[in-house]
Enzyme design. Structure first.
Site, PDB file in Angstrom:
ATOM      1  N   VAL A 128       1.111  -1.580   0.315  1.00 65.14           N
ATOM      2  CA  VAL A 128      -0.122   0.080   0.163  1.00 65.14           C
ATOM      3  C   VAL A 128       0.994   1.172  -0.223  1.00 65.14           C
ATOM      4  O   VAL A 128       1.606   1.170   0.559  1.00 65.14           O
ATOM      5  CB  VAL A 128      -0.680   0.049   0.958  1.00 65.14           C
ATOM      6  CG1 VAL A 128      -2.181   1.230   1.017  1.00 65.14           C
ATOM      7  CG2 VAL A 128      -1.762  -1.062   1.906  1.00 65.14           C
ATOM      8  N   CYS A 129       0.424   2.214  -0.849  1.00 64.19           N
ATOM      9  CA  CYS A 129       1.596   3.688  -1.121  1.00 64.19           C
ATOM     10  C   CYS A 129       2.951   3.399  -0.719  1.00 64.19           C
ATOM     11  O   CYS A 129       3.451   2.374  -1.792  1.00 64.19           O
ATOM     12  CB  CYS A 129       0.844   4.304   0.621  1.00 64.19           C
ATOM     13  SG  CYS A 129       1.197   6.111   0.430  1.00 64.19           S
TER      14      CYS A 129
END
Length: 344
Positions: A128-129
């Site tokens: 994520v990210c």
């Protein structure tokens, strides 16, 4: 482990307590000091909802060391297992959170070594990210196409030329590797992982319960600031850029722009592209789209009026430009981002 005062205590879910009656999928989340809380809690909740529907998921959280791990916003989370205590074998899905602390965490050899081992044996790995930087440091992304938060795009391209970086998608799958944009995009990613496992019906039910899009419309461009070009380095090109920004809806054909620069159209085309990395026409359209985005968010003017004011001519031309660049219609953009001040 009992919940401790002042911070959250994350113990494994009870998914593994069903006596092997259901094939369990072990989901392991990796966090570190300075992680982004929603990168963990959003996807974690999606998988916990999926477990309630299917009984098929067991969630665990690990970090470089057990005990309190402070997030980037200051929220501490009590992690029961450090990587030294958690067997990397038998993981179905490894999910690595992002956050400002990733720039230090990716130099932790014990952490990246564990991620390498766990990721090599896992059915799939996800980030994520900015968690993508940890996967890259662990050597799990060689030659892959990946995405991350738009603000980290240039850093990822610069530091990892072995990757194909595309920061337009909300999330992206390349084989067994899944990567996503930032913060809430982790929930989009987790829903897609659940749908891949157990089908659309369960994923749709979870999206309804959590008030999420099963398929979020658009892409990251709708959220990002205008970072789509370089900056002019000479006075003639600065004059052209200033003229475009001063009145995005004016006539900005190549001959008009050349007159601002005091150059021939051909010479302007060459110098503008060399200095800013994109041709003049592409830059003009980008500025017009940014102006139209502001007008849609901050005014109540009809889409047709905005289209004429900012050089698109017709609402249909504006709609096509928005779909091409942002993956979303102007009316949908307005619904999502318009200011509430005029209604107060």
């Amino acid at each position: 482990m009992a919940q401790s005062v002042g911070y959250l205590s994350l113990t494994p879910s009870d998914a593994g307590s069903q006596g092997g009656e259901v094939d369990q999928r072990r989901i392991v989340f990796v966090i570190f000091e300075g992680f982004q809380p929603l990168d963990l809690f959003g996807p974690y909740e999606v998988f916990e909802h999926a477990h309630q529907h299917t009984g098929r998921y067991s969630c665990q959280v690990t970090a470089p060391r057990p005990g309190p791990v402070r997030s980037g916003s200051g929220l501490p989370v009590d992690v029961p297992y450090g990587v030294a205590e958690l067997d990397p074998a038998g993981i179905d899905t490894l999910v690595v959170a992002g956050g400002g602390g990733v720039d230090q965490a990716r130099h932790d050899r014990a952490l990246t070594g564990w991620i390498t081992d766990a990721g090599a044996g896992a059915r799939r790995v996800a980030s994520v990210c900015s968690g993508v930087f940890l996967l890259a440091a662990a050597g799990l992304l060689q030659g892959r196409r990946v995405t991350t938060h738009w603000a980290r795009e240039q850093q990822l391209i610069r530091e990892h030329p072995e990757l194909v970086v595309d920061c337009d998608p909300i999330f992206f799958r390349d084989g067994r590797v899944w990567t996503s944009a930032g913060v809430t995009a982790g929930m989009d990613l987790a829903l897609a992982l659940v749908e891949d496992d157990v089908g659309r019906e369960v994923a749709h039910a979870i999206a309804q319960e959590m008030v999420l899009f099963l398929r979020r419309p658009g892409n990251q461009s709708q959220f990002s600031v205008p970072l789509w070009s370089g900056q002019p380095s000479t006075d003639p090109i600065r004059a052209v850029v200033s003229a475009i920004h001063a009145d995005p809806g004016a006539r900005h054909g190549i001959a008009d722009l050349a007159s601002h620069a005091g150059l021939s159209p051909r010479h302007l085309q060459r110098r503008f592209t060399a200095e800013l990395g994109i041709p003049p026409a592409t830059y003009v359209e980008g500025v017009r789209i940014e102006a139209a985005k502001r007008a849609l968010a901050e005014s109540g003017h009809p889409v047709e009026t905005i289209a004429r004011r900012y050089g698109f001519g017709t609402a249909e031309t504006l709609r096509r430009a928005f779909h091409r660049h942002l993956g979303i219609a102007p009316s949908d953009y307005r619904d999502r981002f318009r200011s509430t001040r005029e209604y107060l």
